[in-house]
Design a protein around this motif. Structure first.
Motif, short mmCIF file in Angstrom:
data_model
loop_
_atom_site.label_atom_id
_atom_site.label_comp_id
_atom_site.label_asym_id
_atom_site.label_seq_id
_atom_site.Cartn_x
_atom_site.Cartn_y
_atom_site.Cartn_z
N ARG A 2 -6.55 22.29 -9.38
CA ARG A 2 -7.67 22.83 -8.59
C ARG A 2 -7.84 24.32 -8.87
O ARG A 2 -8.96 24.79 -9.08
N SER A 3 -6.75 25.04 -8.88
CA SER A 3 -6.81 26.49 -9.11
C SER A 3 -7.38 26.80 -10.50
O SER A 3 -8.19 27.71 -10.65
N PHE A 4 -6.95 26.05 -11.50
CA PHE A 4 -7.43 26.25 -12.85
C PHE A 4 -8.94 26.00 -12.94
O PHE A 4 -9.68 26.79 -13.54
N LEU A 5 -9.40 24.90 -12.35
CA LEU A 5 -10.82 24.56 -12.39
C LEU A 5 -11.66 25.59 -11.63
O LEU A 5 -12.74 25.96 -12.08
N PHE A 6 -11.16 26.04 -10.48
CA PHE A 6 -11.89 27.05 -9.72
C PHE A 6 -11.98 28.35 -10.51
O PHE A 6 -13.01 29.01 -10.51
N ARG A 7 -10.89 28.73 -11.18
CA ARG A 7 -10.92 29.95 -12.00
C ARG A 7 -11.89 29.81 -13.17
O ARG A 7 -12.60 30.75 -13.51
N LEU A 8 -11.93 28.64 -13.78
CA LEU A 8 -12.85 28.40 -14.89
C LEU A 8 -14.30 28.50 -14.42
O LEU A 8 -15.13 29.16 -15.06
N ILE A 9 -14.61 27.90 -13.28
CA ILE A 9 -15.96 28.02 -12.71
C ILE A 9 -16.26 29.47 -12.40
O ILE A 9 -17.35 29.98 -12.69
N GLY A 10 -15.30 30.17 -11.80
CA GLY A 10 -15.49 31.59 -11.47
C GLY A 10 -15.72 32.45 -12.69
O GLY A 10 -16.58 33.34 -12.69
N ILE A 11 -14.98 32.20 -13.76
CA ILE A 11 -15.14 32.98 -14.99
C ILE A 11 -16.52 32.75 -15.59
O ILE A 11 -17.19 33.70 -16.02
N LEU A 12 -16.98 31.50 -15.60
CA LEU A 12 -18.33 31.22 -16.10
C LEU A 12 -19.39 31.89 -15.23
O LEU A 12 -20.39 32.42 -15.74
N LEU A 57 -14.64 33.87 -5.98
CA LEU A 57 -13.97 32.61 -6.29
C LEU A 57 -12.68 32.85 -7.07
O LEU A 57 -11.65 32.24 -6.79
N VAL A 58 -12.72 33.74 -8.05
CA VAL A 58 -11.53 34.05 -8.84
C VAL A 58 -10.46 34.70 -7.96
O VAL A 58 -9.26 34.47 -8.16
N GLU A 59 -10.88 35.49 -6.97
CA GLU A 59 -9.93 36.09 -6.04
C GLU A 59 -9.28 35.07 -5.12
O GLU A 59 -8.28 35.36 -4.48
N GLY A 60 -9.85 33.88 -5.02
CA GLY A 60 -9.30 32.84 -4.17
C GLY A 60 -9.83 32.85 -2.75
O GLY A 60 -9.26 32.22 -1.87
N SER A 61 -10.92 33.55 -2.52
CA SER A 61 -11.51 33.65 -1.19
C SER A 61 -12.25 32.37 -0.82
O SER A 61 -12.90 31.75 -1.64
N GLU A 62 -12.14 31.99 0.46
CA GLU A 62 -12.92 30.84 0.95
C GLU A 62 -14.41 31.15 0.93
O GLU A 62 -15.23 30.26 0.72
N LEU A 136 -21.30 18.84 -11.53
CA LEU A 136 -19.85 18.67 -11.63
C LEU A 136 -19.11 19.83 -10.97
O LEU A 136 -18.13 19.62 -10.23
N SER A 137 -19.57 21.06 -11.20
CA SER A 137 -18.93 22.22 -10.60
C SER A 137 -19.05 22.18 -9.08
O SER A 137 -18.09 22.48 -8.36
N TRP A 138 -20.22 21.79 -8.58
CA TRP A 138 -20.41 21.70 -7.13
C TRP A 138 -19.47 20.67 -6.53
O TRP A 138 -18.87 20.90 -5.48
N LEU A 139 -19.32 19.53 -7.20
CA LEU A 139 -18.40 18.49 -6.71
C LEU A 139 -16.96 18.98 -6.73
O LEU A 139 -16.19 18.72 -5.80
N LEU A 140 -16.56 19.68 -7.79
CA LEU A 140 -15.21 20.22 -7.85
C LEU A 140 -14.95 21.25 -6.76
O LEU A 140 -13.85 21.32 -6.20
N LEU A 141 -15.96 22.05 -6.44
CA LEU A 141 -15.81 23.05 -5.39
C LEU A 141 -15.70 22.42 -4.01
O LEU A 141 -15.28 23.08 -3.06
N ARG A 142 -16.08 21.17 -3.87
CA ARG A 142 -15.94 20.46 -2.61
C ARG A 142 -14.51 19.97 -2.39
O ARG A 142 -14.17 19.53 -1.30
#
Length: 144
Positions: A2-12, A57-62, A136-142
């Motif tokens: 989850r953390s990896f995918l969130f970081r990838l979305i955040g980087i993009l 998102l990369v910082e890990g904030s809700e 896909l990104s929206w679903l992963l963020l859920r």
């Protein structure tokens, strides 16, 4: 994972937001017509929001997760009609779309790009679609 995918979305989001905001700021500072200036200002706001969402998102904030969900929803629709057109992508896209007169779906993709379309006019043949990467990104963020 989850953390990896969130970081990838955040980087993009960061890359696309920064690239898009820089382009919009350049267009805004050229001082073209009123329509061009308004379009550039709206693009700057949209890409600035995507940039902030990615950083949070990369910082890990809700709050970053919530903002990124909205940023992905903004990138979801692709509308191009003779009356109105809208499309936004920041970082990458995987678009599936169809024209009104043809029932055949089309697929196009790009990585490392940005784009913003908002117009009171458009092509003579209407096209509608969705950004599958945004879905896909929206679903992963859920995911919690």
């Amino acid at each position: 994972m989850r953390s990896f995918l969130f970081r990838l979305i955040g980087i993009l989001e960061i890359a696309g937001g920064l690239y898009g905001a820089a382009g919009a700021l350049h267009r805004l500072l050229r001082m073209g017509s009123t329509y061009d200036t308004l379009h550039a200002a709206l693009a700057l706001v949209a890409f600035g929001f995507v940039l902030v969402a990615g950083v949070l998102l990369v910082e890990g904030s809700e709050r970053g997760v919530a903002f990124s969900r909205v940023a992905q929803l903004l990138q979801l629709p692709l509308i191009a009609t003779p009356v109105f057109s809208y499309g936004l992508h920041a970082g990458a896209f995987l678009n599936v779309y169809t024209t009104v007169h043809l029932a055949r779906p089309w697929l196009e993709w790009s990585f490392g790009t940005q784009g913003f379309v908002l117009a009171i006019a458009g092509p003579s043949t209407a096209r509608f679609g969705a950004n599958l990467l945004a879905v896909l990104s929206w679903l992963l963020l859920r995911l919690r």
